[in-house]
Design a protein around this motif. Sequence first.
Motif, PDB file in Angstrom:
ATOM      1  N   ASN A 198       0.808  -1.233   0.000  1.00  0.00           N
ATOM      2  CA  ASN A 198       0.000   0.000   0.000  1.00  0.00           C
ATOM      3  C   ASN A 198       0.839   1.279   0.000  1.00  0.00           C
ATOM      4  OD1 ASN A 198       0.951  -0.229   2.569  1.00  0.00           O
ATOM      5  ND2 ASN A 198      -1.041  -0.301   3.574  1.00  0.00           N
ATOM      6  N   ALA A 199       2.094   1.174  -0.435  1.00  0.00           N
ATOM      7  CA  ALA A 199       2.933   2.378  -0.567  1.00  0.00           C
ATOM      8  C   ALA A 199       3.841   2.209  -1.781  1.00  0.00           C
ATOM      9  CB  ALA A 199       3.771   2.600   0.687  1.00  0.00           C
ATOM     10  N   TYR A 200       4.291   3.337  -2.287  1.00  0.00           N
ATOM     11  CA  TYR A 200       5.170   3.321  -3.460  1.00  0.00           C
ATOM     12  C   TYR A 200       6.002   4.590  -3.453  1.00  0.00           C
ATOM     13  CZ  TYR A 200       6.547   3.246  -8.441  1.00  0.00           C
ATOM     14  OH  TYR A 200       7.250   3.234  -9.615  1.00  0.00           O
ATOM     15  N   GLU A 201       7.314   4.423  -3.585  1.00  0.00           N
ATOM     16  CA  GLU A 201       8.172   5.599  -3.686  1.00  0.00           C
ATOM     17  C   GLU A 201       8.635   5.743  -5.125  1.00  0.00           C
ATOM     18  OE1 GLU A 201       9.965   7.140  -0.169  1.00  0.00           O
ATOM     19  OE2 GLU A 201      11.930   6.833  -1.082  1.00  0.00           O
ATOM     20  N   TYR A 202       8.126   6.780  -5.769  1.00  0.00           N
ATOM     21  CA  TYR A 202       8.466   7.029  -7.169  1.00  0.00           C
ATOM     22  C   TYR A 202       9.896   7.573  -7.233  1.00  0.00           C
ATOM     23  CZ  TYR A 202       8.054   8.342 -12.003  1.00  0.00           C
ATOM     24  OH  TYR A 202       8.265   8.423 -13.356  1.00  0.00           O
ATOM     25  N   GLN A 203      10.688   7.016  -8.137  1.00  0.00           N
ATOM     26  CA  GLN A 203      12.121   7.326  -8.177  1.00  0.00           C
ATOM     27  C   GLN A 203      12.439   8.414  -9.210  1.00  0.00           C
ATOM     28  OE1 GLN A 203      14.380   5.453  -5.957  1.00  0.00           O
ATOM     29  NE2 GLN A 203      12.276   5.287  -5.192  1.00  0.00           N
ATOM     30  N   CYS A 204      12.935   9.531  -8.711  1.00  0.00           N
ATOM     31  CA  CYS A 204      13.446  10.584  -9.599  1.00  0.00           C
ATOM     32  C   CYS A 204      14.939  10.797  -9.335  1.00  0.00           C
ATOM     33  CB  CYS A 204      12.683  11.890  -9.380  1.00  0.00           C
ATOM     34  SG  CYS A 204      10.986  11.837  -9.991  1.00  0.00           S
ATOM     35  N   GLY A 205      15.627   9.706  -8.972  1.00  0.00           N
ATOM     36  CA  GLY A 205      17.034   9.805  -8.595  1.00  0.00           C
ATOM     37  C   GLY A 205      17.896  10.415  -9.690  1.00  0.00           C
ATOM     38  N   ARG A 206      17.567  10.117 -10.935  1.00  0.00           N
ATOM     39  CA  ARG A 206      18.381  10.652 -12.047  1.00  0.00           C
ATOM     40  C   ARG A 206      17.770  11.905 -12.678  1.00  0.00           C
ATOM     41  NH1 ARG A 206      21.633   6.491 -11.690  1.00  0.00           N
ATOM     42  NH2 ARG A 206      20.610   4.531 -11.239  1.00  0.00           N
TER      43      ARG A 206
ATOM     44  N   ILE B  47      -2.928   3.591  -2.610  1.00  0.00           N
ATOM     45  CA  ILE B  47      -1.474   3.483  -2.461  1.00  0.00           C
ATOM     46  C   ILE B  47      -0.930   4.836  -2.004  1.00  0.00           C
ATOM     47  CG2 ILE B  47       0.715   3.012  -3.665  1.00  0.00           C
ATOM     48  CD1 ILE B  47      -1.168   0.572  -3.547  1.00  0.00           C
ATOM     49  N   PHE B  48      -0.155   4.836  -0.921  1.00  0.00           N
ATOM     50  CA  PHE B  48       0.492   6.046  -0.405  1.00  0.00           C
ATOM     51  C   PHE B  48       1.718   6.335  -1.270  1.00  0.00           C
ATOM     52  CE2 PHE B  48       3.557   8.331   2.119  1.00  0.00           C
ATOM     53  CZ  PHE B  48       2.815   9.183   2.919  1.00  0.00           C
ATOM     54  N   LEU B  49       1.755   7.538  -1.857  1.00  0.00           N
ATOM     55  CA  LEU B  49       2.871   7.879  -2.748  1.00  0.00           C
ATOM     56  C   LEU B  49       3.861   8.819  -2.063  1.00  0.00           C
ATOM     57  CD1 LEU B  49       1.363   8.725  -6.270  1.00  0.00           C
ATOM     58  CD2 LEU B  49       2.520   6.624  -5.548  1.00  0.00           C
ATOM     59  N   SER B  50       5.128   8.512  -2.264  1.00  0.00           N
ATOM     60  CA  SER B  50       6.190   9.467  -1.945  1.00  0.00           C
ATOM     61  C   SER B  50       7.087   9.561  -3.176  1.00  0.00           C
ATOM     62  CB  SER B  50       6.985   9.014  -0.712  1.00  0.00           C
ATOM     63  OG  SER B  50       7.407   7.670  -0.848  1.00  0.00           O
ATOM     64  N   LEU B  51       7.978  10.550  -3.180  1.00  0.00           N
ATOM     65  CA  LEU B  51       8.833  10.752  -4.359  1.00  0.00           C
ATOM     66  C   LEU B  51      10.281  10.909  -3.902  1.00  0.00           C
ATOM     67  CD1 LEU B  51       8.173  12.991  -7.406  1.00  0.00           C
ATOM     68  CD2 LEU B  51      10.279  13.351  -6.123  1.00  0.00           C
ATOM     69  N   HIS B  52      11.175  10.129  -4.519  1.00  0.00           N
ATOM     70  CA  HIS B  52      12.599  10.275  -4.200  1.00  0.00           C
ATOM     71  C   HIS B  52      13.205  11.319  -5.132  1.00  0.00           C
ATOM     72  CE1 HIS B  52      16.609   9.647  -2.933  1.00  0.00           C
ATOM     73  NE2 HIS B  52      16.325   8.594  -2.207  1.00  0.00           N
ATOM     74  N   ALA B  53      13.726  12.386  -4.537  1.00  0.00           N
ATOM     75  CA  ALA B  53      14.301  13.497  -5.309  1.00  0.00           C
ATOM     76  C   ALA B  53      15.665  13.093  -5.898  1.00  0.00           C
ATOM     77  CB  ALA B  53      14.451  14.706  -4.385  1.00  0.00           C
ATOM     78  N   PRO B  54      16.162  13.865  -6.882  1.00  0.00           N
ATOM     79  CA  PRO B  54      17.424  13.517  -7.568  1.00  0.00           C
ATOM     80  C   PRO B  54      18.626  13.399  -6.629  1.00  0.00           C
ATOM     81  CG  PRO B  54      16.226  15.151  -8.824  1.00  0.00           C
ATOM     82  CD  PRO B  54      15.493  14.998  -7.522  1.00  0.00           C
TER      83      PRO B  54
ATOM     84  N   SER C 149      20.716  22.475  -7.002  1.00  0.00           N
ATOM     85  CA  SER C 149      20.079  21.680  -5.939  1.00  0.00           C
ATOM     86  C   SER C 149      18.694  22.243  -5.611  1.00  0.00           C
ATOM     87  CB  SER C 149      20.952  21.669  -4.678  1.00  0.00           C
ATOM     88  OG  SER C 149      22.158  20.984  -4.934  1.00  0.00           O
ATOM     89  N   LEU C 150      18.628  23.573  -5.504  1.00  0.00           N
ATOM     90  CA  LEU C 150      17.326  24.205  -5.230  1.00  0.00           C
ATOM     91  C   LEU C 150      16.345  23.950  -6.378  1.00  0.00           C
ATOM     92  CD1 LEU C 150      18.402  27.608  -3.631  1.00  0.00           C
ATOM     93  CD2 LEU C 150      17.378  25.629  -2.474  1.00  0.00           C
ATOM     94  N   ARG C 151      16.884  23.954  -7.610  1.00  0.00           N
ATOM     95  CA  ARG C 151      16.018  23.701  -8.768  1.00  0.00           C
ATOM     96  C   ARG C 151      15.490  22.264  -8.753  1.00  0.00           C
ATOM     97  NH1 ARG C 151      19.464  25.814 -12.400  1.00  0.00           N
ATOM     98  NH2 ARG C 151      20.154  23.768 -13.065  1.00  0.00           N
ATOM     99  N   HIS C 152      16.365  21.289  -8.428  1.00  0.00           N
ATOM    100  CA  HIS C 152      15.920  19.893  -8.330  1.00  0.00           C
ATOM    101  C   HIS C 152      14.861  19.732  -7.235  1.00  0.00           C
ATOM    102  CE1 HIS C 152      18.658  18.183 -11.213  1.00  0.00           C
ATOM    103  NE2 HIS C 152      19.744  18.552 -10.555  1.00  0.00           N
TER     104      HIS C 152
END
Length: 289
Positions: A34-42, A63-70, A86-89
Amino acid sequence: MIRFGPAGNGNSFYEAGHKSSLEIPEYLADVGLNAYEYQCGRGVNVKGEFCRQLAAKAREYKIFLSLHAPYFINLGTSDPKVMESSLRHIAKSLAAAKDMEATRIVVHPGSVGKNSRSEALARAERLLAQTAAELMPSFPGISLCLETMGKINQLGTLDEVIGLCKLDKCFMPTIDFGHLHARDLGAIKGRDEFEEVLDRIASSLGAEVVQNLHVHFSAIEFARGGEIRHRTFAEREYGPDFEPLAAIIARDRLTPVIISESAGAQTEDALAMKELVQRYQTGEGGRDV
Ligand SMILES: [Zn+2]
């Protein structure tokens, strides 16, 4: 409610014939997550339309969504260009999270580099203060979750993360227990070490933060400099062991979001963690805590 899910799409998702991440909310609900971390690592390379479609699917399948930043974000840098990027990402991550209706973005604090640790940390504090003042007010309801990191030359000890989180209530910790284990060279041996981490967060940031903690958990390989790579629960020679934490979560009725970052097996290992917690919730757990 406790949340369990994978960081990105595991091997089994693709082996089952799926291609698009828009299919993952239904897939996860089917397997019992019931959770998913969407990957924006790149990099945050998602269109608004995709984010809104993912949000709708996540809502439909609960589904609980979180997002992984670059990974390029480096808050400790002394390079003005890297500060700016970094601030822009972070801004792009927040915008994508808003479109996805995700309430947490996960950010690596950055590297120590050639500077002294305290100078890097002071710069991270300044950039985060700027983030809190200039960016976060446009994204109410979203928390920026600073992650504990596995390599010794990265910012992100437990104390550093706690200190950064104290700057503003828009910041929360992401406690990656594998990383804490790796950077302290195998320090997490059992219940006492998990309790100590949770107690330190509660006493500095409040019990509410522990109650709803954002957790990354995976087995990890490490050497003298800390983290080498993420492993899977099937590779039993690598720790830390999740079971003592499962027992604590059940005993204290905690409601964390637990994301598996196991290499390729993140869906299976998220399920394994869910089942372990359930065993302790129903009194069938194997260890007395
Ligand atoms: Zn991370």
